[in-house]
Design a protein around this motif. Structure first.
Motif, short mmCIF file in Angstrom:
data_model
loop_
_atom_site.label_atom_id
_atom_site.label_comp_id
_atom_site.label_asym_id
_atom_site.label_seq_id
_atom_site.Cartn_x
_atom_site.Cartn_y
_atom_site.Cartn_z
N THR A 75 0.82 -1.21 0.00
CA THR A 75 0.00 0.00 0.00
C THR A 75 0.86 1.26 0.00
O THR A 75 0.54 2.25 -0.67
N ALA A 76 1.96 1.24 0.76
CA ALA A 76 2.86 2.40 0.77
C ALA A 76 3.48 2.64 -0.60
O ALA A 76 3.59 3.79 -1.05
N ALA A 77 3.86 1.56 -1.29
CA ALA A 77 4.42 1.70 -2.64
C ALA A 77 3.38 2.26 -3.60
O ALA A 77 3.67 3.15 -4.42
N ALA A 78 2.15 1.76 -3.51
CA ALA A 78 1.07 2.28 -4.36
C ALA A 78 0.76 3.73 -4.03
O ALA A 78 0.46 4.53 -4.93
N GLY A 79 0.86 4.09 -2.76
CA GLY A 79 0.62 5.48 -2.37
C GLY A 79 1.66 6.42 -2.95
O GLY A 79 1.32 7.53 -3.40
N ALA A 80 2.91 5.99 -2.95
CA ALA A 80 3.96 6.83 -3.55
C ALA A 80 3.72 7.01 -5.05
O ALA A 80 3.87 8.11 -5.59
N GLY A 81 3.33 5.93 -5.72
CA GLY A 81 3.04 6.03 -7.16
C GLY A 81 1.84 6.91 -7.44
O GLY A 81 1.86 7.73 -8.38
N ALA A 82 0.78 6.76 -6.65
CA ALA A 82 -0.42 7.58 -6.84
C ALA A 82 -0.13 9.06 -6.62
O ALA A 82 -0.61 9.93 -7.36
N TYR A 83 0.68 9.36 -5.61
CA TYR A 83 1.02 10.76 -5.32
C TYR A 83 1.86 11.37 -6.45
O TYR A 83 1.61 12.51 -6.86
N ALA A 84 2.84 10.60 -6.95
CA ALA A 84 3.67 11.10 -8.05
C ALA A 84 2.84 11.37 -9.30
O ALA A 84 3.02 12.40 -9.97
N LEU A 85 1.93 10.45 -9.63
CA LEU A 85 1.09 10.64 -10.82
C LEU A 85 0.10 11.78 -10.63
O LEU A 85 -0.19 12.52 -11.57
N LEU A 86 -0.42 11.93 -9.41
CA LEU A 86 -1.38 12.99 -9.16
C LEU A 86 -0.74 14.37 -9.31
O LEU A 86 -1.37 15.30 -9.81
N ARG A 87 0.52 14.49 -8.93
CA ARG A 87 1.22 15.76 -9.06
C ARG A 87 1.63 16.06 -10.49
O ARG A 87 1.73 17.21 -10.90
N GLY A 88 1.86 15.01 -11.27
CA GLY A 88 2.39 15.20 -12.61
C GLY A 88 1.35 15.23 -13.72
O GLY A 88 1.68 15.61 -14.85
N ARG A 89 0.10 14.86 -13.42
CA ARG A 89 -0.93 14.82 -14.45
C ARG A 89 -1.97 15.90 -14.25
O ARG A 89 -2.19 16.38 -13.15
N ASP A 90 -2.62 16.28 -15.35
CA ASP A 90 -3.73 17.22 -15.26
C ASP A 90 -4.97 16.48 -14.74
O ASP A 90 -5.11 15.28 -14.93
N VAL A 91 -5.85 17.23 -14.11
CA VAL A 91 -7.06 16.62 -13.57
C VAL A 91 -8.10 16.51 -14.68
O VAL A 91 -8.03 17.19 -15.68
#
Length: 291
Positions: A275-291
């Protein structure tokens, strides 16, 4: 030739207007105090959203019905049967309802994030709170707390009722450690599984796809292992059985599907790491992509 300036409003017709020092136009001082936003505001917003949508009530309602209904049915079946439990842990009967209930927790976790992308609500959310990490953290905290409390209440109720129902069928009295793992331990594990689903929903931004993937993660390893009859695939089969989510859940009831693999509290640490690994990936993608 200079551009004519618009007339300045009169003080008697615009109460509350005060001149801005050094500026050509008057400024307005709002009577509403300006408050710096923080995580607490985001938590309040996410709690308001998750409790006001129908999907929350439906998924959690079905979850409670499955866990309690199947748990009581298993206890009644054993208590009215002629077979004895031979000094086994009676709390293990709660495993079946929780295993089916994982589908509800997964569904709610995915919908907590992915549904906002489907409806476009995520634009409003990010406008109100531009800090994307704060939004993701608020969603994770609110969902984890809600999933843990509901699972703990349902699992504890079923455990107490089952223990009283099969007490005369040769079942032994569970120890304090067994009670703790069969209630708090398995509730933490299911809440983390739901949180993983929430993060996968944030990564994929598609409700149906994320739910399908998470259900496959739960069921596919066990189903594939059951059909591996070749001797050359024995090690692969054992690994799939040992680390499948149903087997890891059964560890909390001291009734593992295999003789090796995770034991004790190891399933919880494995799920926490994933879950921690998935959280890091989700945070990185959320910051780098448009909504």
């Amino acid at each position: 030739m200079s551009t004519p300036q618009p007339p300045m409003p009169q003080a008697h017709s615009a109460p509350g207007w005060q001149p801005v020092p050094g500026g050509p136009y008057p400024g307005y001082t709002s009577p509403i105090p300006v408050v710096r936003t923080h995580l607490g505001h985001a938590l309040t917003s996410e709690w308001t959203k998750i409790k006001s949508v129908r999907s929350t009530m439906w998924t959690l309602g079905v979850f409670v019905v499955l866990v309690v209904g199947i748990g009581l049915l298993a206890g009644a079946t054993v208590s009215h049967s002629s077979s004895q439990m031979d000094d086994q842990n009676p709390l293990q009967l709660g495993f079946f309802g929780l295993l089916l209930g994982t589908i509800c927790i997964i569904t709610l976790g995915v919908l907590t994030t992915a549904s906002e992308y489907g409806t476009g609500m995520i634009r409003t959310t990010m406008t109100a709170c531009p800090s994307r990490g704060r939004v993701l953290a608020a969603k994770a905290i609110v969902f984890f707390a809600l999933a843990f409390v509901i699972t703990l209440a349902a699992a504890s109720f079923v455990a107490m009722v089952q223990n009283s129902m099969v007490h005369g069928n040769g079942a032994r009295t569970p120890t304090g450690s067994e009670w703790f793992k069969a209630t708090v331990g398995v509730s933490l594990y299911l809440a983390l599984l739901g949180l993983l689903s929430l993060l996968i929903g944030s990564i994929l931004r598609h409700s149906a796809g994320a739910i399908t993937i998470m259900i496959g993660v739960v069921l596919a390893p066990l189903v594939i292992a059951l059909f591996m009859f070749s001797a050359s695939l024995h090690k692969v089969r054992e690994w799939l059985l040992e680390y499948s989510i149903p087997n890891q859940m059964s560890v909390f009831y001291a009734n593992s599907l295999s003789n090796s693999g995770p034991s004790g509290w190891e399933p919880l640490w494995i799920m926490l790491g994933v879950t921690a690994a998935a959280g890091a990936g989700a945070y990185a993608l959320l910051r780098g992509r448009d909504v």
